[in-house]
Design an enzyme around this catalytic site. Sequence first.
Site, PDB file in Angstrom:
ATOM      1  N   LYS A 195      18.400  44.207 -76.817  1.00 37.31           N
ATOM      2  CA  LYS A 195      19.048  43.031 -76.244  1.00 37.31           C
ATOM      3  C   LYS A 195      20.313  42.749 -77.040  1.00 37.31           C
ATOM      4  O   LYS A 195      20.260  42.472 -78.238  1.00 37.31           O
ATOM      5  CB  LYS A 195      18.104  41.827 -76.293  1.00 37.31           C
ATOM      6  CG  LYS A 195      18.698  40.590 -75.633  1.00 37.31           C
ATOM      7  CD  LYS A 195      17.694  39.456 -75.609  1.00 37.31           C
ATOM      8  CE  LYS A 195      18.271  38.219 -74.955  1.00 37.31           C
ATOM      9  NZ  LYS A 195      17.295  37.110 -74.945  1.00 37.31           N
ATOM     10  N   LYS A 248      19.038  45.114 -72.047  1.00 38.18           N
ATOM     11  CA  LYS A 248      19.675  43.917 -71.498  1.00 38.18           C
ATOM     12  C   LYS A 248      20.976  43.624 -72.234  1.00 38.18           C
ATOM     13  O   LYS A 248      20.949  43.640 -73.472  1.00 38.18           O
ATOM     14  CB  LYS A 248      18.707  42.733 -71.645  1.00 38.18           C
ATOM     15  CG  LYS A 248      19.233  41.412 -71.103  1.00 38.18           C
ATOM     16  CD  LYS A 248      18.253  40.275 -71.353  1.00 38.18           C
ATOM     17  CE  LYS A 248      18.803  38.984 -70.762  1.00 38.18           C
ATOM     18  NZ  LYS A 248      17.922  37.848 -70.951  1.00 38.18           N
TER      19      LYS A 248
HETATM   20 ZN   LIG Z   1      15.702  33.020 -76.787  1.00 33.04          ZN
END
Ligand SMILES: [Zn+2]
Length: 326
Positions: A195, A248
């Site tokens: 992420k 992501k």
């Molecule tokens: Zn968070």
Amino acid sequence: MYTQKLRPRRMRISPAMRAMVRETTLSAKDFVYPLFVVPGENIKEEIPSMPNCYHLSVDNAVKAAQECWELGIPSVEVFGLPEYKDEDGSSAWDMTSPVQRAIKAIKEAVPEMMVVGDVCLCQYTSHGHCGHLEDHYVDNDKTLKLLQKVAVSQAKAGADIVAPSDMMDGRVAAIREALDEAGYVNVSIMSYAVKYASGYYGPFRDAADSAPSFGDRRQYQMDPANAHEAIKEVDLDIAEGADIIMVKPALAYLDVVRQVRDHIHHPVAVYNVSGEYAMVKAAAANGWIDEKRIVLETLMGMKRAGADIIITYHAIDAAKWLKEEE
Ligand SMILES: [Zn+2]
């Protein structure tokens, strides 16, 4: 001269020929639809920066989940805006909070559906960071204890999958241990393993009211410049027991998706995030692009890059368009 033998265009001569040689397919079964649940009843309020996405009370979240299921979308991921926020985000594991109630209600209405709970604290803490603060620093190991509570509460509500999105070190192992101890051995972990600290999350922070009150998340989310580090994060999460690995955002990181896909044998998910969605919606609203064509092409690109699962706000529209084309 060479064209007499080498004519790739032969394989594009008709719709049937193109269908025969198509390498990648896109289907509603690939999608997970994110839901933002809020306290109250009969609420459906459009999120300004995310046209056609809504804050939903639990009753309307159930309706949205049913619509997804009827369109062939097998899964929803539940995010929430709580009734109250505090220093450690305790409403994140409160069984009466909108997320826990929504998970339970969706599982009752559509038992076969895969319901994913987003495990983080930023929507629930008064400061908007993803964990326990010690002097403006998010304390990793104290946060793990809180994340364990969130994951177990979602499993208790009926979640099939918990998805930690906080980027604390060791959280997959901590959550696995807590789930197993509580008897939820068959609840899966979809890890937001890779992420990035991304500008593409902007509209979501409106939607989830989760912008940090000071600083940013660069001490725990990844530097957008790094790809080798992505593989390191993936290896760690798999060793800790992750069942599904997520990258992501999606669009600016499809090279990372491909590298992760080639590196592991686990299912790979991508999150087609709010900023990616908002850009398409804004351009389409201005008549600058053909929304249907751009969305299906973008989602196909994610699939071709190696994603097995696509979490996307376009899921309902895309599922309808794919049905039209059948
Ligand atoms: Zn968070």
